[in-house]
Design an enzyme around this catalytic site. Structure first.
Site, PDB file in Angstrom:
ATOM      1  N   LEU A 194       0.855  -1.282  -0.263  1.00 58.11           N
ATOM      2  CA  LEU A 194      -0.448  -0.077   0.320  1.00 58.11           C
ATOM      3  C   LEU A 194       0.461   0.818   0.024  1.00 58.11           C
ATOM      4  O   LEU A 194       1.631   1.923   0.525  1.00 58.11           O
ATOM      5  CB  LEU A 194      -0.645   0.263   0.982  1.00 58.11           C
ATOM      6  CG  LEU A 194      -2.641   0.626   1.301  1.00 58.11           C
ATOM      7  CD1 LEU A 194      -3.355   0.466   2.835  1.00 58.11           C
ATOM      8  CD2 LEU A 194      -2.027   2.410   1.477  1.00 58.11           C
ATOM      9  N   GLU A 239       1.862   4.438  -3.290  1.00 53.57           N
ATOM     10  CA  GLU A 239       1.958   4.622  -4.230  1.00 53.57           C
ATOM     11  C   GLU A 239       2.809   5.868  -4.935  1.00 53.57           C
ATOM     12  O   GLU A 239       2.724   4.635  -6.060  1.00 53.57           O
ATOM     13  CB  GLU A 239       0.676   6.126  -4.475  1.00 53.57           C
ATOM     14  CG  GLU A 239      -0.804   6.130  -3.889  1.00 53.57           C
ATOM     15  CD  GLU A 239      -1.392   5.165  -2.482  1.00 53.57           C
ATOM     16  OE1 GLU A 239      -0.713   5.898  -1.293  1.00 53.57           O
ATOM     17  OE2 GLU A 239      -2.570   4.298  -2.395  1.00 53.57           O
ATOM     18  N   GLN A 260      -6.256   4.085  -6.751  1.00 56.50           N
ATOM     19  CA  GLN A 260      -7.630   3.369  -5.891  1.00 56.50           C
ATOM     20  C   GLN A 260      -8.764   4.827  -5.947  1.00 56.50           C
ATOM     21  O   GLN A 260      -9.814   4.572  -6.055  1.00 56.50           O
ATOM     22  CB  GLN A 260      -7.332   3.346  -4.503  1.00 56.50           C
ATOM     23  CG  GLN A 260      -8.159   2.246  -4.132  1.00 56.50           C
ATOM     24  CD  GLN A 260      -8.310   1.379  -2.813  1.00 56.50           C
ATOM     25  OE1 GLN A 260      -8.053   1.445  -1.582  1.00 56.50           O
ATOM     26  NE2 GLN A 260      -8.079  -0.114  -2.839  1.00 56.50           N
ATOM     27  N   PHE A 261      -7.854   6.250  -5.656  1.00 57.30           N
ATOM     28  CA  PHE A 261      -8.936   6.776  -6.095  1.00 57.30           C
ATOM     29  C   PHE A 261      -8.123   8.262  -6.577  1.00 57.30           C
ATOM     30  O   PHE A 261      -6.973   8.358  -5.502  1.00 57.30           O
ATOM     31  CB  PHE A 261      -9.822   8.043  -4.514  1.00 57.30           C
ATOM     32  CG  PHE A 261     -10.783   5.719  -4.075  1.00 57.30           C
ATOM     33  CD1 PHE A 261     -11.882   6.481  -4.467  1.00 57.30           C
ATOM     34  CD2 PHE A 261     -10.380   5.158  -3.043  1.00 57.30           C
ATOM     35  CE1 PHE A 261     -13.407   5.572  -4.091  1.00 57.30           C
ATOM     36  CE2 PHE A 261     -11.934   4.534  -3.510  1.00 57.30           C
ATOM     37  CZ  PHE A 261     -12.985   4.113  -3.433  1.00 57.30           C
ATOM     38  N   ASP A 262      -9.089   8.851  -6.666  1.00 57.79           N
ATOM     39  CA  ASP A 262      -8.578  10.591  -7.224  1.00 57.79           C
ATOM     40  C   ASP A 262      -7.409  11.215  -5.837  1.00 57.79           C
ATOM     41  O   ASP A 262      -5.569  11.590  -6.628  1.00 57.79           O
ATOM     42  CB  ASP A 262      -9.367  11.670  -7.652  1.00 57.79           C
ATOM     43  CG  ASP A 262     -10.891  11.497  -6.939  1.00 57.79           C
ATOM     44  OD1 ASP A 262     -10.235  11.732  -5.943  1.00 57.79           O
ATOM     45  OD2 ASP A 262     -11.380  10.831  -7.455  1.00 57.79           O
ATOM     46  N   PHE A 269      -5.924  10.121  -3.794  1.00 54.71           N
ATOM     47  CA  PHE A 269      -4.145   8.667  -3.522  1.00 54.71           C
ATOM     48  C   PHE A 269      -3.458   8.865  -4.185  1.00 54.71           C
ATOM     49  O   PHE A 269      -2.568   8.827  -4.029  1.00 54.71           O
ATOM     50  CB  PHE A 269      -5.016   8.079  -2.698  1.00 54.71           C
ATOM     51  CG  PHE A 269      -6.419   7.748  -1.699  1.00 54.71           C
ATOM     52  CD1 PHE A 269      -6.251   8.806  -0.999  1.00 54.71           C
ATOM     53  CD2 PHE A 269      -6.755   6.703  -1.702  1.00 54.71           C
ATOM     54  CE1 PHE A 269      -7.261   8.373   0.157  1.00 54.71           C
ATOM     55  CE2 PHE A 269      -7.993   6.561  -0.634  1.00 54.71           C
ATOM     56  CZ  PHE A 269      -7.979   7.382   0.257  1.00 54.71           C
ATOM     57  N   HIS A 291     -11.855  11.194  -2.123  1.00 58.40           N
ATOM     58  CA  HIS A 291     -12.613  10.562  -3.282  1.00 58.40           C
ATOM     59  C   HIS A 291     -13.825  10.540  -3.804  1.00 58.40           C
ATOM     60  O   HIS A 291     -14.340   9.912  -4.470  1.00 58.40           O
ATOM     61  CB  HIS A 291     -12.894   9.445  -2.325  1.00 58.40           C
ATOM     62  CG  HIS A 291     -12.497   7.826  -0.586  1.00 58.40           C
ATOM     63  ND1 HIS A 291     -11.877   8.948  -0.150  1.00 58.40           N
ATOM     64  CD2 HIS A 291     -12.222   7.401  -0.855  1.00 58.40           C
ATOM     65  CE1 HIS A 291     -11.499   8.127   0.589  1.00 58.40           C
ATOM     66  NE2 HIS A 291     -11.238   7.075  -0.381  1.00 58.40           N
TER      67      HIS A 291
END
Lengths: 373, 328
Positions: free
Chosen positions: B62, B64, B86-88, B90, B133
């Site tokens: 985990l 990025e 996973q999400f914008d 992040f 998110h």
């Protein structure tokens, strides 16, 4: 303090061959080193030292924007680089001039970067350049590239085949400052998780520009990766034999599928961080004197003399180093600026309308200025 | 080739596109958090690890920056990694690797090293999500030379554009409008409708041009429908590519209508919409009957989701700008 290993050392400060207890397991890795190999280590270190001095001079004379000296770190770099096999892949930071030299880089390509005539200097995909990737100026970010590359080597099935000419290990060089970067910790995580075939070679030169290593870590740096599940060893980084033997073992292990390792080489940046720096502001004369007395080249010269190397050998190496530096100076002064098209070329691999349009505009603008003259 | 059309949602179209890319080239790898057994939090990679194995569809640690940084190393080794963020919100731990390394390695090496890396980013609001998110961070990447930035708005574009992005030898930021993952639309599996970096006219009109990308396109089409019922003819353009921008269709449309409204979920200041507005003002000045207007998210952090509908441009806000443009 059972978990604190002593520092691997073969050569005492005066150049006597006196392996300490920690060095014993690494002794077999010196087997097979010939007199000529020993002399090559010296030659690599002496040429790098002379080249590095010449580059500092060239910068002082306005021929380069910047120069990051490698003075004092030659043994750590030469020993580890000479321990690598031709097929191994090296991810340097930006002070690994000796590694570059050993891997076959034309050192003028390093000058090109610092003179501002090229961004990367050399083509890392050209076999002549010894799988030596480009310098990376964002501290620690290349550690992840090395780990990703090593994952690719695993995917290609080039680990633990038993073919020492073919299996590949990857080595990333970085300094004590870089160990504080998140990317270096993330590289440890990904490397341990994937058991990548790689060696992290940490040159602890005691300074991140002006900030001492004690600000980076309250624990010896070689202990830190153990918490990530990566075996580590601390070595006397000014002992070229310690650097060679430990790197050889851990690169062999990596190629054989035994996963990553980290080597912390205790060394010292005798000069400035770069030519823009003034180490007298933060370093005491006593600290400097302590490390000058541990100069890796003087130590190894004493060892070679003990093995019978004569003045003639040292004179010959000095002459060779002078010749290299004269050649570097000559060729540096010949290096003109790149064509303006370099601004736009290779920003993308494939055609890009904005590059084409802006290059056409600049060409037309420059042409219009010439017409008006 | 005869059209082979099926009605599927964007998430499944992307899944099919990724499957096709994995099958076509063994150098293609998928990497990301929870993309294996779980199939990704939006199930875009569902079933792919089972089909192609853990070596090609990789559940990463985990981190990025670690995902993108190792993808760069894999690309240096000849792989074509497709990273899922996973999400914008992040993506920012990877911002350094994307902007200082991924974007620059080809120019740093004078073209010797190519970076065929795709970074997939579910982005945008409308789904009642918590902080980080629902963001639209595309302008940060459009601002960086060396990157290509695209966003599909339909299942058909999702299926084709993801394959075209993977085939590109340059790094591509691939922004997936997450609120559009579920509505179904036709996918023609026989041929791509348009080149990756082309802007498309998705509804013709004569009075005002409106342009947007991603989830915004559905809103623009709804607005155009309402306007038509009131006698106003709107031409709707789906930007599709945010860097480079395909200006020819935009300029051609503005030359016809004389009016342009640029719409986006992202904050307006220093945005892709700002860039398009400035460029159209420079290049189509004599065709314009009114100033180019922008409809954007406010220049604030994204608000709590219960009031996101007041933050995100909707059809009424688009039409309010259309009315202002027509009033000149």
């Amino acid at each position: 303090m059972a978990d604190v290993s002593p520092t691997v050392q073969f050569l005492s400060i005066d150049g006597t061959f006196a392996p300490n207890e920690a060095a014993e397991e690494y002794l077999p890795f010196l087997d097979g080193l010939s007199d000529e190999d020993h002399r090559q280590f010296y030659r690599d270190m002496a040429i790098t030292r002379r080249f590095d001095e010449e580059c500092t001079n060239l910068q002082r004379q306005g021929q380069m924007g910047l120069w990051p000296p490698s003075h004092g770190q030659e043994a750590a770099q030469v020993g580890s680089a000479r321990a690598s096999r031709p097929q191994d892949v090296i991810f340097p930071s930006y002070r690994e001039h000796a590694v570059a030299l050993v891997r076959g880089i034309d050192v003028v390509d390093i000058v090109k970067v610092m003179r501002g005539v090229s961004m990367g200097g050399w083509d890392p995909t050209d076999p002549a350049n010894g799988n030596f990737r480009n310098y990376c100026l964002v501290i620690g970010s290349h550690a992840l590239h090395a780990t990703g590359y090593a994952m690719g080597v695993q995917f290609d099935g080039l680990v633990a085949t038993g073919n020492v000419e073919r299996d590949i290990a990857v080595m990333a060089y970085f300094g004590d400052g870089a160990t504080s970067q998140g990317d270096v910790s993330e590289a440890f995580v990904f490397s341990a998780s994937n058991q990548t075939p790689q060696v992290f070679f940490l040159q602890n030169n005691h300074w991140a520009i002006s900030v001492p290593v004690t600000t980076q870590s309250r624990t010896p740096l070689y202990l830190r990766p153990r918490g990530f599940g990566i075996p580590t060893v601390q070595i006397d980084g000014n002992d070229v034999l310690a650097s060679y033997a430990t790197t050889r073992k851990h690169l062999d292990d990596a190629r054989s599928g035994r996963g990553p390792a980290l080597i912390e080489a205790l060394t010292y940046r005798i000069g400035a961080h770069t030519t823009s720096d003034d180490p007298t502001r933060y370093q005491t004369p006593e600290q400097l004197a302590h490390w000058v007395a541990r100069d890796p080249i003087i130590r190894f010269a004493a060892y070679l003399r003990g093995l019978g190397a004569s003045d003639a050998f040292f004179d010959e190496v000095q002459q060779e180093a002078d010749d290299v530096s004269a050649d570097v100076r000559h060729r540096t002064l010949e290096l003109g600026p790149p064509a303006l098209s370099a601004i736009f070329e290779n920003v993308y691999s494939e055609p890009h309308p904005v590059m084409a349009e802006q290059q056409a505009w600049l060409d037309a603008y420059e042409a219009s200025l010439k017409e008006g003259a | 080739m005869a059209a082979v059309t099926e009605e599927i949602p964007l998430a499944k179209a992307l899944n099919a596109g990724l499957r096709a890319a994995l099958a076509a080239d063994e150098k293609v790898l998928l990497m990301g958090e929870d993309i294996g057994k779980l199939g990704g939090v939006f199930r875009v990679t569902e079933g792919l690890q089972e089909e192609f194995g853990t070596r090609r569809v990789i559940d990463t640690p985990l981190a990025e920056s670690g995902i993108v940084g190792t993808a760069i190393g894999l690309a240096m080794r000849g792989y074509r990694p497709v990273c899922e963020i996973q999400f914008d919100g992040f993506i920012f731990p990877a911002f350094d690797q994307i902007t200082t390394q991924l974007a620059k390695l080809t120019s740093r090496t004078a073209g010797a090293v190519q970076m065929p890396v795709v970074i997939r980013v579910p982005y945008g609001g409308h789904i009642g999500a918590v902080e980080h998110h629902q963001e639209s961070p595309e302008a940060y990447f459009a601002h960086t030379a060396g990157l290509r930035v695209v966003s599909p708005s339909t299942p058909n574009d999702g299926y084709w554009m993801i394959q075209e992005a993977i085939a590109s030898n340059d790094p591509v930021l691939f922004f997936e409008p997450k609120s559009r993952y579920w509505p179904k639309g036709p996918v023609d599996f026989s041929r791509s409708a348009a080149e990756l970096h082309s802007t498309r006219v998705v509804r013709t009109g004569t009075d005002v041009t409106i342009v947007g990308h991603g989830a915004m396109v559905a809103t623009l089409l709804a607005a155009a429908q309402v306007a038509a019922e009131e006698g106003v003819s709107i031409e709707v353009l789906d930007l599709r590519s945010l860097s480079p921008v395909d200006y020819a269709p935009i300029l051609a449309s503005v030359e016809k209508t004389g009016r342009l409204v640029v719409c986006q979920e992202a904050t307006g200041f220093a945005s892709v919409g700002s860039e398009i507005a400035a460029t159209v003002a420079e290049r189509a000045f004599y065709s314009l009957e009114s100033p180019v207007l922008r409809v954007s998210g406010f220049d604030t952090p994204y608000p709590p989701s219960k009031i996101e509908s007041f933050y995100l441009p909707d059809a009424d806000r688009v039409l309010e700008a259309v009315d202002r443009a027509l009033a000149y």
